[in-house]
Design a protein around this motif. Sequence first.
Motif, mmCIF file in Angstrom:
data_model
loop_
_atom_site.group_PDB
_atom_site.id
_atom_site.type_symbol
_atom_site.label_atom_id
_atom_site.label_comp_id
_atom_site.label_asym_id
_atom_site.label_seq_id
_atom_site.Cartn_x
_atom_site.Cartn_y
_atom_site.Cartn_z
ATOM 1 N N ASN A 175 -13.677 -5.680 -15.703
ATOM 2 C CA ASN A 175 -14.012 -4.791 -16.815
ATOM 3 C C ASN A 175 -14.430 -3.404 -16.327
ATOM 4 O OD1 ASN A 175 -14.278 -4.144 -19.528
ATOM 5 N ND2 ASN A 175 -16.454 -4.675 -19.574
ATOM 6 N N LYS A 176 -13.582 -2.841 -15.456
ATOM 7 C CA LYS A 176 -13.901 -1.514 -14.930
ATOM 8 C C LYS A 176 -12.629 -0.675 -14.821
ATOM 9 C CE LYS A 176 -13.513 -2.506 -9.966
ATOM 10 N NZ LYS A 176 -14.200 -2.415 -8.663
ATOM 11 N N LYS A 177 -12.832 0.636 -14.878
ATOM 12 C CA LYS A 177 -11.753 1.597 -14.722
ATOM 13 C C LYS A 177 -12.043 2.443 -13.487
ATOM 14 C CE LYS A 177 -11.461 5.027 -17.656
ATOM 15 N NZ LYS A 177 -11.216 5.788 -18.914
ATOM 16 N N PHE A 178 -11.021 2.673 -12.691
ATOM 17 C CA PHE A 178 -11.214 3.438 -11.461
ATOM 18 C C PHE A 178 -9.948 4.205 -11.117
ATOM 19 C CE2 PHE A 178 -9.668 -0.750 -10.389
ATOM 20 C CZ PHE A 178 -8.707 -0.535 -9.419
ATOM 21 N N LYS A 179 -10.097 5.167 -10.212
ATOM 22 C CA LYS A 179 -8.964 5.957 -9.744
ATOM 23 C C LYS A 179 -8.674 5.634 -8.294
ATOM 24 C CE LYS A 179 -9.432 9.899 -12.876
ATOM 25 N NZ LYS A 179 -9.504 11.377 -12.995
ATOM 26 N N VAL A 180 -7.400 5.692 -7.930
ATOM 27 C CA VAL A 180 -7.006 5.445 -6.553
ATOM 28 C C VAL A 180 -5.876 6.409 -6.205
ATOM 29 C CG1 VAL A 180 -5.427 3.606 -7.265
ATOM 30 C CG2 VAL A 180 -6.188 3.713 -4.909
ATOM 31 N N LYS A 181 -5.986 7.032 -5.042
ATOM 32 C CA LYS A 181 -4.938 7.936 -4.572
ATOM 33 C C LYS A 181 -4.103 7.211 -3.534
ATOM 34 C CE LYS A 181 -5.903 12.245 -3.507
ATOM 35 N NZ LYS A 181 -6.387 13.445 -2.739
ATOM 36 N N LEU A 182 -2.798 7.275 -3.682
ATOM 37 C CA LEU A 182 -1.921 6.635 -2.701
ATOM 38 C C LEU A 182 -0.700 7.510 -2.430
ATOM 39 C CD1 LEU A 182 0.533 5.412 -4.626
ATOM 40 C CD2 LEU A 182 -1.117 3.604 -5.023
ATOM 41 N N GLN A 183 -0.050 7.228 -1.331
ATOM 42 C CA GLN A 183 1.153 7.952 -0.938
ATOM 43 C C GLN A 183 2.388 7.087 -1.185
ATOM 44 O OE1 GLN A 183 0.777 9.204 3.155
ATOM 45 N NE2 GLN A 183 -0.117 11.168 2.580
ATOM 46 N N ARG A 184 3.360 7.655 -1.837
ATOM 47 C CA ARG A 184 4.626 6.942 -2.030
ATOM 48 C C ARG A 184 5.295 6.726 -0.677
ATOM 49 N NH1 ARG A 184 4.505 10.982 -6.047
ATOM 50 N NH2 ARG A 184 4.417 10.177 -8.195
ATOM 51 N N ASP A 185 5.989 5.608 -0.583
ATOM 52 C CA ASP A 185 6.616 5.271 0.690
ATOM 53 C C ASP A 185 7.856 4.420 0.423
ATOM 54 O OD1 ASP A 185 7.079 5.125 3.374
ATOM 55 O OD2 ASP A 185 5.232 4.049 3.883
ATOM 56 N N VAL A 186 8.632 4.204 1.479
ATOM 57 C CA VAL A 186 9.789 3.326 1.381
ATOM 58 C C VAL A 186 9.298 1.889 1.280
ATOM 59 C CG1 VAL A 186 11.878 2.504 2.529
ATOM 60 C CG2 VAL A 186 11.235 4.919 2.689
ATOM 61 N N VAL A 187 9.700 1.213 0.217
ATOM 62 C CA VAL A 187 9.231 -0.148 -0.048
ATOM 63 C C VAL A 187 10.425 -1.093 0.031
ATOM 64 C CG1 VAL A 187 8.087 -1.667 -1.684
ATOM 65 C CG2 VAL A 187 7.450 0.756 -1.576
ATOM 66 N N PRO A 188 10.367 -2.088 0.915
ATOM 67 C CA PRO A 188 11.487 -3.045 0.984
ATOM 68 C C PRO A 188 11.501 -3.968 -0.229
ATOM 69 C CG PRO A 188 9.710 -3.720 2.457
ATOM 70 C CD PRO A 188 9.324 -2.373 1.901
ATOM 71 N N ILE A 189 12.708 -4.271 -0.700
ATOM 72 C CA ILE A 189 12.869 -5.233 -1.799
ATOM 73 C C ILE A 189 13.549 -6.463 -1.219
ATOM 74 C CG2 ILE A 189 13.800 -5.632 -4.098
ATOM 75 C CD1 ILE A 189 14.027 -2.645 -4.448
ATOM 76 N N LYS A 190 12.845 -7.547 -1.154
ATOM 77 C CA LYS A 190 13.382 -8.754 -0.518
ATOM 78 C C LYS A 190 14.316 -9.502 -1.458
ATOM 79 C CE LYS A 190 9.626 -9.596 2.764
ATOM 80 N NZ LYS A 190 8.639 -10.587 3.262
ATOM 81 N N SER A 191 15.402 -9.997 -0.882
ATOM 82 C CA SER A 191 16.347 -10.834 -1.637
ATOM 83 C C SER A 191 16.048 -12.317 -1.455
ATOM 84 C CB SER A 191 17.779 -10.554 -1.174
ATOM 85 O OG SER A 191 18.113 -9.205 -1.342
ATOM 86 N N VAL A 192 15.448 -12.681 -0.321
ATOM 87 C CA VAL A 192 15.090 -14.067 -0.040
ATOM 88 C C VAL A 192 13.607 -14.240 -0.342
ATOM 89 C CG1 VAL A 192 14.923 -15.865 1.718
ATOM 90 C CG2 VAL A 192 16.916 -14.343 1.665
ATOM 91 N N ASP A 193 13.314 -14.949 -1.433
ATOM 92 C CA ASP A 193 11.921 -15.122 -1.858
ATOM 93 C C ASP A 193 11.168 -16.121 -0.986
ATOM 94 O OD1 ASP A 193 12.119 -13.345 -3.978
ATOM 95 O OD2 ASP A 193 12.841 -14.885 -5.353
ATOM 96 N N ALA A 194 11.889 -17.128 -0.489
ATOM 97 C CA ALA A 194 11.208 -18.176 0.273
ATOM 98 C C ALA A 194 12.176 -18.805 1.260
ATOM 99 C CB ALA A 194 10.663 -19.245 -0.661
ATOM 100 N N ALA A 195 11.658 -19.141 2.432
ATOM 101 C CA ALA A 195 12.402 -19.898 3.442
ATOM 102 C C ALA A 195 11.385 -20.839 4.080
ATOM 103 C CB ALA A 195 13.025 -18.966 4.476
#
Length: 290
Positions: A175-195
């Motif tokens: 039950n709280k509101k807050f601010k966070v600063k972050l830097q955009r970056d290259v994010v991998p998108i996985k095709s294999v969810d589980a092995a």
Amino acid sequence: MKKSKIYLPIIISFALAFGVLLGSVLNFPVHRPFSSKNNPKNKLNRLLEFIDGEYVDKVNTDSIVDLTVTNILAQLDPHSVYLPPSLQSDEAESMKGDFVGIGINFYMYNDSVAVIKPLENGPSEKAGILAGDRILYADNMRLYGRKLPSDSLFSKLKGEPGSEVVLTVFRKSANKKFKVKLQRDVVPIKSVDAALMLNPTTGYLKINRFAESTYDEFQHGMTKLRNAGMKTFVIDLRDNGGGYVETAVKIADELLVNKKLIVFTKNKRNEIQKSIATDVGDFEEGKFSS
């Protein structure tokens, strides 16, 4: 005098006929109904020309074409879809196996951006964003209560690598509101969810789509399972949204013996294209043991 009265209607009729013919040659607007007898391939073009030239209000014909094409493809099968240019670039980017952004899976819940989960090693996970968080603002742009289209949301959350964005987040569990600063970056998108191993000899591998990186992920996961003692395996394709046919064929080639038919396509001219398995494959029958 009588002759002139006889010829006058003929002269007037001829003049009217000539005027109509001249108007059609000069392309003056002659109101003609849109006939269903026209060549079907020309119907759409003629209709768009008619709307563009005769409709009282200004119309975006590109949007009409997009809607028309979408509806046409919807009548074919559930696997044929049309992506407008605004979404095509996003889809192509995601199929590369990575994208630049803040690294979250999200959905719109009660007209607010709800985080499904932060992506592993992405900017949001590193900044402490949790599943269930609501993103209220991106910088000074309000994201809730506005029914923003997806492309507007994506454009605000994505950006150049290293660019900064300040998120205003509401965490319901605390039950709280807050601010966070972050830097955009290259994010991998996985095709294999589980092995993982289901038991000492059975491996399990889940593939959620067929993107550019899927084949490499498949090879890595299967090799890991084989080294763990896998003798038989299950490949789970439930909820797989598809992707590149070439990638799916490469994976199938790893599993099928030489000269086995993988897939074929046939068009209206009865031209057939076949994809046949080769003798290359680390997981074919007889080659499974390392």
